[in-house]
Write an enzyme that holds these catalytic residues in place. Structure first.
Site, PDB file in Angstrom:
ATOM      1  CG  HIS A 174      -6.977  -2.689   3.054  1.00  7.38           C
ATOM      2  ND1 HIS A 174      -6.164  -1.587   2.899  1.00  7.38           N
ATOM      3  CD2 HIS A 174      -8.182  -2.347   2.528  1.00  7.38           C
ATOM      4  CE1 HIS A 174      -6.851  -0.611   2.309  1.00  7.38           C
ATOM      5  NE2 HIS A 174      -8.083  -1.047   2.076  1.00  7.38           N
ATOM      6  CG  ASN A 220     -12.370  -0.375   3.909  1.00  5.56           C
ATOM      7  OD1 ASN A 220     -12.751  -0.805   4.994  1.00  5.56           O
ATOM      8  ND2 ASN A 220     -11.178   0.193   3.751  1.00  5.56           N
ATOM      9  N   GLY A 255     -15.404   3.315   3.934  1.00  6.46           N
ATOM     10  CA  GLY A 255     -13.998   3.696   3.773  1.00  6.46           C
ATOM     11  C   GLY A 255     -13.391   3.334   2.432  1.00  6.46           C
ATOM     12  CD  GLN A 256     -14.836   0.040  -2.638  1.00 14.59           C
ATOM     13  OE1 GLN A 256     -15.986  -0.203  -2.262  1.00 14.59           O
ATOM     14  NE2 GLN A 256     -14.293  -0.523  -3.692  1.00 14.59           N
ATOM     15  CG  HIS A 260      -8.591  -2.608  -2.413  1.00 14.92           C
ATOM     16  ND1 HIS A 260      -9.458  -1.848  -3.182  1.00 14.92           N
ATOM     17  CD2 HIS A 260      -8.493  -1.971  -1.218  1.00 14.92           C
ATOM     18  CE1 HIS A 260      -9.857  -0.797  -2.479  1.00 14.92           C
ATOM     19  NE2 HIS A 260      -9.298  -0.859  -1.282  1.00 14.92           N
ATOM     20  CG  ASP A 273      -2.064   0.970   1.092  1.00 21.08           C
ATOM     21  OD1 ASP A 273      -3.212   0.519   0.944  1.00 21.08           O
ATOM     22  OD2 ASP A 273      -1.817   2.200   1.127  1.00 21.08           O
TER      23      ASP A 273
HETATM   24  P1  AMP Z   1      -9.710   1.739   0.361  1.00 26.95           P
HETATM   25  O1  AMP Z   1      -9.765   3.041   1.118  1.00 26.95           O
HETATM   26  O2  AMP Z   1     -10.145   0.537   1.141  1.00 26.95           O
HETATM   27  O3  AMP Z   1     -10.401   1.851  -0.978  1.00 26.95           O
HETATM   28  O4  AMP Z   1      -8.172   1.480   0.093  1.00 26.95           O
HETATM   29  C1  AMP Z   1      -7.482   2.029  -0.979  1.00 26.95           C
HETATM   30  C2  AMP Z   1      -6.026   1.866  -0.643  1.00 26.95           C
HETATM   31  O5  AMP Z   1      -5.268   1.975  -1.838  1.00 26.95           O
HETATM   32  C3  AMP Z   1      -5.491   2.927   0.310  1.00 26.95           C
HETATM   33  O6  AMP Z   1      -4.949   2.272   1.460  1.00 26.95           O
HETATM   34  C4  AMP Z   1      -4.425   3.647  -0.508  1.00 26.95           C
HETATM   35  O7  AMP Z   1      -3.321   4.029   0.276  1.00 26.95           O
HETATM   36  C5  AMP Z   1      -4.062   2.614  -1.526  1.00 26.95           C
HETATM   37  N1  AMP Z   1      -3.550   3.101  -2.792  1.00 26.95           N
HETATM   38  C6  AMP Z   1      -4.078   4.059  -3.601  1.00 26.95           C
HETATM   39  N2  AMP Z   1      -3.336   4.220  -4.710  1.00 26.95           N
HETATM   40  C7  AMP Z   1      -2.317   3.327  -4.623  1.00 26.95           C
HETATM   41  C8  AMP Z   1      -1.199   3.005  -5.442  1.00 26.95           C
HETATM   42  N3  AMP Z   1      -0.977   3.625  -6.605  1.00 26.95           N
HETATM   43  N4  AMP Z   1      -0.356   2.028  -5.030  1.00 26.95           N
HETATM   44  C9  AMP Z   1      -0.550   1.403  -3.861  1.00 26.95           C
HETATM   45  N5  AMP Z   1      -1.590   1.658  -3.042  1.00 26.95           N
HETATM   46  C10 AMP Z   1      -2.446   2.611  -3.404  1.00 26.95           C
END
Ligand code: AMP
Ligand code: ZN
Length: 111
Positions: free
Chosen positions: A99, A84, A90-91, A97, A31
């Site tokens: 986490h 999420n 929180g998405q 994905h 992440d």
């Molecule tokens: P969510 O809030 O559950 O949708 O999680 C999205 C996650 O993607 C967050 O933890 C971000 O830090 C992560 N994220 C967004 N863009 C990137 C990226 N280019 N590479 C790696 N992680 C990312």
């Protein structure tokens, strides 16, 4: 593939990233904004905007069954997994994905 989806681009190598795992169906990568000493994401190569879009047990199995494999490779036995679903949960990236976070204590209930 959804053309405007950042995770589709990551999965298709259109944005260079250090994949920590790849097979025919999924990729995993660290992440960008880690919330724990270890924090990586597992995504299917195919675009699903959220868990609500996944009706295939196989696809669900693909993204989850690799988690213990990757953790074993990293020497991690205890970890938090989170999906999420929807903005209020929180998405922020609308390509499903998982986490996976480890290396610190986690509170419950999740915030
Ligand atoms: P969510 O809030 O559950 O949708 O999680 C999205 C996650 O993607 C967050 O933890 C971000 O830090 C992560 N994220 C967004 N863009 C990137 C990226 N280019 N590479 C790696 N992680 C990312
Ligand atoms: Zn996508």
């Amino acid at each position: 593939m959804a053309t405007d989806c950042i995770f589709c681009k990551l999965a298709n190598n259109e944005i260079p990233t250090n994949l920590i795992y790849e097979d025919d169906n999924v990729v995993a990568f660290n992440d960008l904004a880690p919330q724990a000493p270890t924090h990586f994401l597992v995504i299917p190569k195919k675009h699903y905007s959220s868990l609500n879009e996944i009706s295939s047990q196989e696809e669900f199995g693909n993204i989850f069954s690799v988690v213990p494999k990757i953790c074993a490779k990293l020497g991690i036995k205890e970890y938090r997994t989170v999906i999420n679903t929807g903005a209020s949960a929180g998405q922020t990236v609308f390509h499903i994905h998982v986490h996976v976070m480890a290396g610190r204590e986690f509170g419950w209930p999740a915030g």
